[in-house]
Design an enzyme around this catalytic site. Structure first.
Site, PDB file in Angstrom:
ATOM      1  N   HIS A 210      79.088 -38.010  13.560  1.00  0.00           N
ATOM      2  CA  HIS A 210      80.029 -37.484  12.611  1.00  0.00           C
ATOM      3  C   HIS A 210      79.975 -36.317  11.822  1.00  0.00           C
ATOM      4  CE1 HIS A 210      77.732 -39.395   9.452  1.00  0.00           C
ATOM      5  NE2 HIS A 210      78.518 -38.743   8.641  1.00  0.00           N
TER       6      HIS A 210
HETATM    7  C1  UD1 Z   1      81.940 -38.479   4.655  1.00  0.00           C
HETATM    8  C2  UD1 Z   1      80.772 -37.607   3.653  1.00  0.00           C
HETATM    9  C3  UD1 Z   1      79.155 -37.777   4.681  1.00  0.00           C
HETATM   10  C4  UD1 Z   1      79.329 -39.446   5.170  1.00  0.00           C
HETATM   11  C5  UD1 Z   1      80.516 -39.726   5.943  1.00  0.00           C
HETATM   12  C6  UD1 Z   1      80.748 -41.079   6.590  1.00  0.00           C
HETATM   13  C7  UD1 Z   1      81.212 -35.870   2.310  1.00  0.00           C
HETATM   14  C8  UD1 Z   1      81.027 -34.299   2.041  1.00  0.00           C
HETATM   15  N1  UD1 Z   1      80.905 -36.442   3.552  1.00  0.00           N
HETATM   16  O1  UD1 Z   1      82.018 -37.368   5.659  1.00  0.00           O
HETATM   17  O2  UD1 Z   1      78.342 -37.555   3.619  1.00  0.00           O
HETATM   18  O3  UD1 Z   1      78.176 -39.468   5.898  1.00  0.00           O
HETATM   19  O4  UD1 Z   1      81.568 -39.720   5.084  1.00  0.00           O
HETATM   20  O5  UD1 Z   1      81.549 -41.317   7.296  1.00  0.00           O
HETATM   21  O6  UD1 Z   1      81.442 -36.659   1.531  1.00  0.00           O
HETATM   22  N2  UD1 Z   1      89.276 -39.848   8.164  1.00  0.00           N
HETATM   23  C9  UD1 Z   1      90.159 -40.711   8.407  1.00  0.00           C
HETATM   24  N3  UD1 Z   1      90.226 -41.969   7.974  1.00  0.00           N
HETATM   25  C10 UD1 Z   1      89.176 -42.348   6.989  1.00  0.00           C
HETATM   26  C11 UD1 Z   1      88.871 -41.379   6.264  1.00  0.00           C
HETATM   27  C12 UD1 Z   1      88.650 -40.005   7.051  1.00  0.00           C
HETATM   28  O7  UD1 Z   1      90.962 -40.677   9.544  1.00  0.00           O
HETATM   29  O8  UD1 Z   1      89.283 -43.381   6.368  1.00  0.00           O
HETATM   30  C13 UD1 Z   1      89.472 -38.698   8.801  1.00  0.00           C
HETATM   31  C14 UD1 Z   1      90.209 -37.585   8.121  1.00  0.00           C
HETATM   32  O9  UD1 Z   1      90.958 -36.701   9.131  1.00  0.00           O
HETATM   33  C15 UD1 Z   1      89.106 -36.591   7.468  1.00  0.00           C
HETATM   34  C16 UD1 Z   1      87.934 -36.595   8.359  1.00  0.00           C
HETATM   35  O10 UD1 Z   1      87.893 -38.056   8.825  1.00  0.00           O
HETATM   36  O11 UD1 Z   1      89.678 -35.438   7.438  1.00  0.00           O
HETATM   37  C17 UD1 Z   1      86.733 -36.376   7.588  1.00  0.00           C
HETATM   38  O12 UD1 Z   1      86.619 -37.308   6.534  1.00  0.00           O
HETATM   39  P1  UD1 Z   1      85.952 -36.950   5.208  1.00  0.00           P
HETATM   40  O13 UD1 Z   1      85.675 -37.920   4.018  1.00  0.00           O
HETATM   41  O14 UD1 Z   1      86.279 -35.681   4.801  1.00  0.00           O
HETATM   42  O15 UD1 Z   1      84.439 -36.569   5.537  1.00  0.00           O
HETATM   43  P2  UD1 Z   1      83.569 -37.525   6.601  1.00  0.00           P
HETATM   44  O16 UD1 Z   1      83.182 -36.712   7.791  1.00  0.00           O
HETATM   45  O17 UD1 Z   1      84.031 -38.847   6.997  1.00  0.00           O
END
Ligand code: UD1
Length: 371
Positions: A210
Site C-alpha cells: 500500500h
Molecule cells: C495510512 C498511513 C500508513 C499506514 C496505512 C495503513 C499515513 C501518512 N499513512 O496510509 O502509515 O501504513 O494507513 O493502511 O498516515 N481509503 C478508503 N477507505 C478507508 C481509508 C482509505 O477507501 O477507510 C482510501 C482513500 O481513497 C484514501 C486512500 O485509501 O485516499 C489512502 O488512505 P490514507 O489514510 O490517506 O493513507 P494510507 O495509504 O491508507
C-alpha cells in the site's frame, strides 16, 4: 478522587492494534487515589468497516468516545482537517495527556494540536527512523518526536535515534511493542479461524502492498506484481488489497494463483500470516508480526525504520527489483530459512509498562496549564 484524563488517539488501521492493549492496561491498573479517565478518539482517517470498525470488534475495544470523521484527502488536507477537528475536542475534554501511537497523519496532527494547546504528549513507538524523507510516515515520526514529552520505544535503535536528536534519557522508556501485545493476546484464536478456501497451512504466500511509492504508479505496481506472478508458479499468493492499491490494480494482469481479497480484519489476517510459508509486504507492522511468528518476510522497500526485524528477526529487505524479489522468494522455497529471534521486551506486556510510567507522572505537580 482526582481523575487524570487521557485522550488515546487512533485513526488508521495500524493504530487500532496499538491502542487496544493500552486501553485495557489502563482499565486493569490499580491507581490508588489518582484514577485515570481514558477517552478513545478516532480521527476517521480510515473509515471503511474493513479498515476500521471490524478492528474495534476483533480487538474488543469499545467504540470511540469521539469520532472526528475526517475521511480521506491529500496529505495537507487530511492533516489540517484532523487538527481542526481535534482542537475543539481538546478544549471540550481538557485532557492532561494526549497519547498518540505510530506514524500516521493522525499521530502527527493530534500531537501538534495538543502541544500547541499546552497539553502533554506521549508518543508510543517513538524514535523509529527510516532516514527516507520521501515517506510521509518518516516526516510524521520526526515531527511528532520533536514535540513529545514522553517517548515509549520498541527497540534499541529508537533510543539511540532519540538521544542523538537531543532528547533526555529520563523521558525515554524502552517498553516493548504494543502491536505485539495484541498479537500475543489474539494469536491462538486467530490460528483457529478457517483459511480462505483452497489454502493449506504452510503452502501459500501472503502479499500486502500500500506504500504510495509502490502502488501509486501503474508501472511500479506492475513491475512488483510481475515478480509475484513468477512466485505464484510455485505457490498460491493471497493478496488482501488496500483501497489505495485497488485504484490501479484493474490495469494489471495477475497469475490465476494470485487470490485477491478485500482488506481483512485483524483476527483472520493474523491467522493468515501465521500459517503462511512467507509474507511479501511493504508494511511496517507486518515486519514485526512476522518476526515474532518466525515467518519469513520479504520487505519490498529500500529501507526499514524497524532494523531489529532484519538483525535478529525473519525480515529481509529486498527492495523493489523484481529479480531480487523472485530470487529471495525462491531461496526461501528451497529451504534457506533465517533463524528468527523475538526482540527484547516483545513479550505481551508493553502496554502495562506504558501505563505504569504514565501513572507515575500523575499528581498535581505534573499538571500543565489547562487550555
Ligand atoms: C495510512 C498511513 C500508513 C499506514 C496505512 C495503513 C499515513 C501518512 N499513512 O496510509 O502509515 O501504513 O494507513 O493502511 O498516515 N481509503 C478508503 N477507505 C478507508 C481509508 C482509505 O477507501 O477507510 C482510501 C482513500 O481513497 C484514501 C486512500 O485509501 O485516499 C489512502 O488512505 P490514507 O489514510 O490517506 O493513507 P494510507 O495509504 O491508507
Amino acid at each position: 478522587m482526582v481523575s487524570t484524563k487521557y485522550l488515546l488517539v487512533a485513526g488508521a488501521r495500524p493504530n487500532f492494534m496499538k491502542i487496544a492493549p493500552i486501553y485495557r492496561a489502563f482499565s486493569t491498573r490499580q491507581t490508588g487515589i489518582w484514577s485515570p479517565n481514558v477517552i478513545i478518539v478516532h480521527t476517521g482517517q480510515h473509515y471503511d468497516p474493513d479498515m476500521s470498525d471490524n478492528f474495534f470488534r476483533d480487538l474488543s475495544i469499545p467504540q470511540p468516545d469521539i469520532n472526528l470523521n475526517v475521511g480521506s484527502g491529500s496529505q495537507a488536507e487530511q492533516t489540517a482537517r484532523i487538527m481542526m477537528a481535534f482542537e475543539p475536542a481538546c478544549r471540550e475534554y481538557c485532557p492532561d495527556w494526549v497519547v498518540v501511537v505510530g506514524d500516521t497523519n493522525s499521530t502527527l496532527a493530534c500531537a501538534l494540536t495538543a502541544r500547541k494547546l499546552g497539553i502533554r504528549v506521549a508518543h508510543v513507538e517513538a524514535g523509529l527512523r527510516s532516514r527516507d524523507m520521501s515517506m510521509p510516515e518518516e516526516i510524521n515520526r520526526i515531527c511528532t518526536d520533536s514535540i513529545s514529552d514522553l517517548f515509549f520505544t520498541t527497540e534499541a535503535s529508537a533510543q539511540e535515534n532519540l538521544r542523538k536528536e537531543g532528547h533526555g534519557g529520563e523521558k525515554i522508556h524502552f517498553v516493548g511493542n504494543t502491536m505485539i501485545d495484541s498479537l500475543q493476546e489474539h494469536i491462538s484464536r486467530s490460528r483457529q479461524l478457517p483459511l480462505p478456501e483452497g489454502l493449506v497451512t504452510g503452502q501459500y504466500a501472503v502479499l500486502t502492498m500500500h506504500r504510495p511509492a509502490n502502488v501509486d504508479s501503474s508501472e511500479q505496481l506492475a513491475a512488483i506484481l510481475g515478480a509475484v506472478n513468477v512466485i505464484a508458479d510455485r505457490l498460491p499468493v493471497v493478496f488482501p488489497v488496500h483501497p489505495r492499491t485497488a485504484l490501479k490494480l484493474h490495469e494489471i494482469e495477475l497469475h490465476p494463483r494470485v487470490l485477491t481479497l478485500k482488506p481483512m480484519s485483524y483476527l483472520p489476517f493474523l491467522g493468515l500470516i501465521a500459517r503462511s510459508r512467507m509474507v511479501l509486504t511493504d508494511s511496517g507492522g507486518i515486519q514485526e508480526e512476522t518476526t515474532v511468528l518466525g515467518v519469513p518476510c520479504l520487505t519490498m522497500r529500500p529501507n526499514t525504520e524497524r532494523p531489529i526485524t532484519c538483525e535478529i528477526g525473519s525480515n529481509v529487505l529486498v527492495g523493489t527489483d523484481p529479480r531480487r524479489i523472485v530470487q529471495e522468494a525462491r531461496s526461501i522455497l528451497d529451504g534457506n530459512n533465517r533463524h528468527s529471534e523475538i526482540p527484547e521486551k516483545w513479550d505481551g506486556h508493553a502496554a502495562e509498562r506504558i501505563v505504569d510510567v504514565l501513572l507515575e507522572q500523575q499528581g498535581p505537580d505534573s499538571r500543565v496549564a489547562r487550555v
